[in-house]
Write an enzyme that holds these catalytic residues in place. Sequence first.
Site, PDB file in Angstrom:
ATOM      1  N   ARG A 181       0.849  -1.223   0.000  1.00 28.98           N
ATOM      2  CA  ARG A 181       0.000   0.000   0.000  1.00 28.98           C
ATOM      3  C   ARG A 181       0.868   1.250   0.000  1.00 28.98           C
ATOM      4  O   ARG A 181       0.675   2.164  -0.795  1.00 28.98           O
ATOM      5  CB  ARG A 181      -0.922   0.011   1.244  1.00 28.98           C
ATOM      6  CG  ARG A 181      -2.161  -0.860   1.131  1.00 28.98           C
ATOM      7  CD  ARG A 181      -2.919  -0.904   2.448  1.00 28.98           C
ATOM      8  NE  ARG A 181      -2.182  -1.688   3.427  1.00 28.98           N
ATOM      9  CZ  ARG A 181      -2.297  -3.010   3.571  1.00 28.98           C
ATOM     10  NH1 ARG A 181      -3.169  -3.675   2.858  1.00 28.98           N
ATOM     11  NH2 ARG A 181      -1.562  -3.656   4.461  1.00 28.98           N
ATOM     12  N   MET A 182       1.842   1.313   0.920  1.00 30.37           N
ATOM     13  CA  MET A 182       2.688   2.506   0.990  1.00 30.37           C
ATOM     14  C   MET A 182       3.703   2.534  -0.144  1.00 30.37           C
ATOM     15  O   MET A 182       3.932   3.580  -0.750  1.00 30.37           O
ATOM     16  CB  MET A 182       3.421   2.551   2.347  1.00 30.37           C
ATOM     17  CG  MET A 182       2.581   3.092   3.488  1.00 30.37           C
ATOM     18  SD  MET A 182       1.876   4.718   3.165  1.00 30.37           S
ATOM     19  CE  MET A 182       3.337   5.701   2.862  1.00 30.37           C
ATOM     20  N   LYS A 196       9.151  -8.954  -1.600  1.00 34.24           N
ATOM     21  CA  LYS A 196       9.407 -10.368  -1.299  1.00 34.24           C
ATOM     22  C   LYS A 196       9.823 -11.090  -2.575  1.00 34.24           C
ATOM     23  O   LYS A 196       9.069 -11.094  -3.554  1.00 34.24           O
ATOM     24  CB  LYS A 196       8.132 -11.008  -0.765  1.00 34.24           C
ATOM     25  CG  LYS A 196       8.030 -10.973   0.737  1.00 34.24           C
ATOM     26  CD  LYS A 196       6.839 -11.777   1.176  1.00 34.24           C
ATOM     27  CE  LYS A 196       6.581 -11.568   2.638  1.00 34.24           C
ATOM     28  NZ  LYS A 196       5.216 -11.879   3.012  1.00 34.24           N
ATOM     29  N   PHE A 212       5.184   9.539   9.279  1.00 38.78           N
ATOM     30  CA  PHE A 212       5.743  10.593   8.434  1.00 38.78           C
ATOM     31  C   PHE A 212       4.710  11.676   8.119  1.00 38.78           C
ATOM     32  O   PHE A 212       4.874  12.388   7.142  1.00 38.78           O
ATOM     33  CB  PHE A 212       6.337  10.001   7.152  1.00 38.78           C
ATOM     34  CG  PHE A 212       7.743   9.481   7.340  1.00 38.78           C
ATOM     35  CD1 PHE A 212       8.837  10.336   7.233  1.00 38.78           C
ATOM     36  CD2 PHE A 212       7.985   8.157   7.655  1.00 38.78           C
ATOM     37  CE1 PHE A 212      10.137   9.866   7.422  1.00 38.78           C
ATOM     38  CE2 PHE A 212       9.278   7.672   7.842  1.00 38.78           C
ATOM     39  CZ  PHE A 212      10.363   8.533   7.729  1.00 38.78           C
ATOM     40  N   HIS A 216      -7.039   1.424  12.799  1.00 45.74           N
ATOM     41  CA  HIS A 216      -6.420   1.198  11.480  1.00 45.74           C
ATOM     42  C   HIS A 216      -7.190   0.140  10.693  1.00 45.74           C
ATOM     43  O   HIS A 216      -7.931  -0.659  11.264  1.00 45.74           O
ATOM     44  CB  HIS A 216      -4.973   0.719  11.640  1.00 45.74           C
ATOM     45  CG  HIS A 216      -4.009   1.806  12.006  1.00 45.74           C
ATOM     46  ND1 HIS A 216      -3.755   2.162  13.303  1.00 45.74           N
ATOM     47  CD2 HIS A 216      -3.244   2.621  11.225  1.00 45.74           C
ATOM     48  CE1 HIS A 216      -2.865   3.148  13.326  1.00 45.74           C
ATOM     49  NE2 HIS A 216      -2.535   3.447  12.073  1.00 45.74           N
ATOM     50  N   LYS A 239      -3.720  -4.282   8.697  1.00 46.52           N
ATOM     51  CA  LYS A 239      -2.494  -3.903   9.417  1.00 46.52           C
ATOM     52  C   LYS A 239      -2.017  -5.060  10.299  1.00 46.52           C
ATOM     53  O   LYS A 239      -2.792  -5.630  11.058  1.00 46.52           O
ATOM     54  CB  LYS A 239      -2.740  -2.639  10.262  1.00 46.52           C
ATOM     55  CG  LYS A 239      -1.497  -2.149  10.983  1.00 46.52           C
ATOM     56  CD  LYS A 239      -1.652  -0.740  11.520  1.00 46.52           C
ATOM     57  CE  LYS A 239      -0.468  -0.284  12.366  1.00 46.52           C
ATOM     58  NZ  LYS A 239       0.818  -0.264  11.639  1.00 46.52           N
ATOM     59  N   THR A 254       2.862   4.590  15.769  1.00 48.65           N
ATOM     60  CA  THR A 254       2.543   5.967  16.195  1.00 48.65           C
ATOM     61  C   THR A 254       2.154   6.006  17.677  1.00 48.65           C
ATOM     62  O   THR A 254       2.516   6.952  18.389  1.00 48.65           O
ATOM     63  CB  THR A 254       1.388   6.515  15.331  1.00 48.65           C
ATOM     64  OG1 THR A 254       1.748   6.343  13.963  1.00 48.65           O
ATOM     65  CG2 THR A 254       1.128   7.979  15.613  1.00 48.65           C
TER      66      THR A 254
END
Length: 215
Positions: free
Chosen positions: A11-12, A33, A98, A127, A131, A138
């Site tokens: 996703r990121m 991977k 971030f 979330h 996840k 955080t």
Amino acid sequence: MNFGVVGYKGRMGTLIVQTFKEHKHNPVLLVDKEVLLEKDRPEVIVDFSQPEALELTLSLCEKYNVPLVLGTTALAKNHFKTLKDFSKKQPVVQSYNFSIGINLIAKILAEFSKNFEEWDVELVEIHHSQKKDKPSGTAILLEKALKREIQKHSLRIGGIPGEHLVIFANEGETITISHRAISRKAFALGALKAAEWVLTRKSGFYTFSDVLKEE
Ligand SMILES: NC(=O)C1=CN([C@@H]2O[C@H](COP(=O)(O)OP(=O)(O)OC[C@H]3O[C@@H](n4cnc5c(N)ncnc54)[C@H](O)[C@@H]3O)[C@@H](O)[C@H]2O)C=CC1
Ligand SMILES: O=C(O)C1=N[C@H](C(=O)O)C[C@H](O)C1
């Protein structure tokens, strides 16, 4: 700049490649991977993957002699030790979040930690259901900023990019400090800022708040 991404299929990772390209940077090293696509020498490597990838990430940073921007959460003590050792050779920017907003909240909590000493405090983090780790990185970052232990509650539902509520209460009142990431773009833009900044640094271990300090 030429950049590398570890976790580029995630996703990121996908959004980081897209966001950096929008700012005219070139992806030249893509890692996931069992995938290693090396087109050219990167000037910086960005890792948003899993802690197990860190060894490979650092070996690539060593190979190319380049800095690291690290967003992966759930790091253990031994990961931090390895990162700090590596940061003697090349700069590292590590942050569990971030986004500008969370880093602002961390600053507020650090500044007012003494004022909150007599208050009860608990934290709720919400979330997306995919996840892997809990509590969120955080939540750990905010606890460290407040300089005291916080009871943390984790919810994993739907597609929520990330929400954190720090709730203070005394006998007669409550204060809630909350942050909601409405898009992962907030994290990707923060990673971009860190990657551009780290190119101007010498060796050392930095956080995203160091990047924001110099704006
Ligand atoms: N610091 C920050 O601001 C943020 C941090 N994160 C963290 O970034 C990490 C990734 O999050 P998402 O993109 O949502 O997860 P994701 O599961 O969508 O993506 C992770 C990617 O890493 C790859 N991967 C896993 N193990 C690997 C290995 N050993 N070697 C190479 N690639 C590997 C996976 O195949 C996947 O493509 C998580 O730790 C998350 O908590 C997420 C958002 C913001
Ligand atoms: O996995 C996520 O999605 C996120 N992870 C980071 C965390 O664990 O705090 C940052 C953000 O909340 C999204």
